[in-house]
Design an enzyme around this catalytic site. Sequence first.
Site, mmCIF file in Angstrom:
data_model
loop_
_atom_site.group_PDB
_atom_site.id
_atom_site.type_symbol
_atom_site.label_atom_id
_atom_site.label_comp_id
_atom_site.label_asym_id
_atom_site.label_seq_id
_atom_site.Cartn_x
_atom_site.Cartn_y
_atom_site.Cartn_z
ATOM 1 N N THR A 51 0.838 -1.206 0.000
ATOM 2 C CA THR A 51 0.000 0.000 0.000
ATOM 3 C C THR A 51 0.871 1.254 0.000
ATOM 4 O O THR A 51 0.679 2.167 -0.812
ATOM 5 C CB THR A 51 -0.951 -0.014 1.206
ATOM 6 N N LYS A 80 4.856 10.371 21.590
ATOM 7 C CA LYS A 80 4.813 11.363 22.694
ATOM 8 C C LYS A 80 3.380 11.648 23.125
ATOM 9 O O LYS A 80 3.160 12.490 23.991
ATOM 10 C CB LYS A 80 5.476 12.672 22.224
ATOM 11 N N ARG A 101 -2.448 4.762 7.308
ATOM 12 C CA ARG A 101 -2.756 3.410 7.791
ATOM 13 C C ARG A 101 -2.619 3.447 9.306
ATOM 14 O O ARG A 101 -1.594 3.902 9.834
ATOM 15 C CB ARG A 101 -1.819 2.362 7.202
ATOM 16 N N HIS A 129 -10.265 -1.314 3.987
ATOM 17 C CA HIS A 129 -9.100 -1.064 3.138
ATOM 18 C C HIS A 129 -9.659 -0.753 1.743
ATOM 19 O O HIS A 129 -9.568 -1.563 0.817
ATOM 20 C CB HIS A 129 -8.206 -2.301 3.122
HETATM 21 N N1 CP Z 1 -2.395 -5.687 0.634
HETATM 22 C C1 CP Z 1 -1.789 -4.870 1.522
HETATM 23 O O1 CP Z 1 -2.440 -4.005 2.155
HETATM 24 O O2 CP Z 1 -0.456 -5.081 1.665
HETATM 25 P P1 CP Z 1 0.514 -4.269 2.615
HETATM 26 O O3 CP Z 1 0.125 -4.579 4.039
HETATM 27 O O4 CP Z 1 1.897 -4.723 2.272
HETATM 28 O O5 CP Z 1 0.307 -2.792 2.342
#
Ligand code: CP
Length: 301
Positions: A51, A80, A101, A129
């Site tokens: 990602t 912190k 993320r 996601h």
């Molecule tokens: N598919 C996916 O989200 O892979 P990563 O965790 O490597 O970003």
Amino acid sequence: MKHIVAVGQFERAWIETLFADADRMRSVTAAEGLVRGKILATLFYEPSTRTRLSFESAMLRLDGQVISTENAREFSSAIKGESVEDTIRIVAGYADCIVIRHFERGAAQRAANASPVPIINGGDGPGEHPTQALLDLYTIQNELGQIDDLKVALVGDLRFGRAARSLALLFRKTRNTELVFVAPGAVPMGDDIKDALDGASVSWREEPDLTKAMGEVDVVYQTRIQQERFATPEEYTEAQGIYIITPDNMKDLGQHAVVMHPLPRVDEIHPEVDPDPRAAYFRQARNGVFIRMALLHQLLA
Ligand code: CP
């Protein structure tokens, strides 16, 4: 659309346009300068290979620039005690778009609520996601030539696996899709997703027999058991190693069908399956660059 937080935002016509844009992005070069002068921040509180790097690759291929913190939980001021909201308010002053993320479900929405610049959810704990779901559906279109009238098995950790959850929800925008859930007893598909599918009249059933499912579907979407989400090692052990795709059970899969996986994999697809032309998971990961180029172009151009 300002922020990309959940697949519930996406309408069918928008998805079709995005896929056409992604097709065009395959031949775009940085020399065209499609987002020249724009800066993307990638703010990752959980590990990522695909990602983060595919978003960064997408931005560079559009002639934009990237700033990044790849372990924000440890190496940003989160350590912190800074809140997500405050961090976003600051980073929004440094960048034109932020991919986040986070380990908590709902964190991307909190970021969007605080942000004057577009927020893209790169995965929020066991929540969603959405850009993975878009690249997954785009891969299905590329591999099979259609996104309607398909039977799809979602396999593995359907409880904590945000990729499978988001993809299941995205199938609400397709027609005549039948879903088959093949999950260990400890990690079934959540009732929230099942209720949403019922509300959209998407057919689904649970099937404990992977071999039977492979014999009847067009797409097998295998997923990793999300070890990091389990409360105890014993619970993980109970769920792990039950559904594995091997050269042997690939014999049950139709010749027209494909195997997909959001990756990373551990042991749930045997490496000897990789040379099989129906193994689409590395092509799928590559498609992420083109979908993310199309998204960034739409948000920033
Ligand atoms: N598919 C996916 O989200 O892979 P990563 O965790 O490597 O970003």
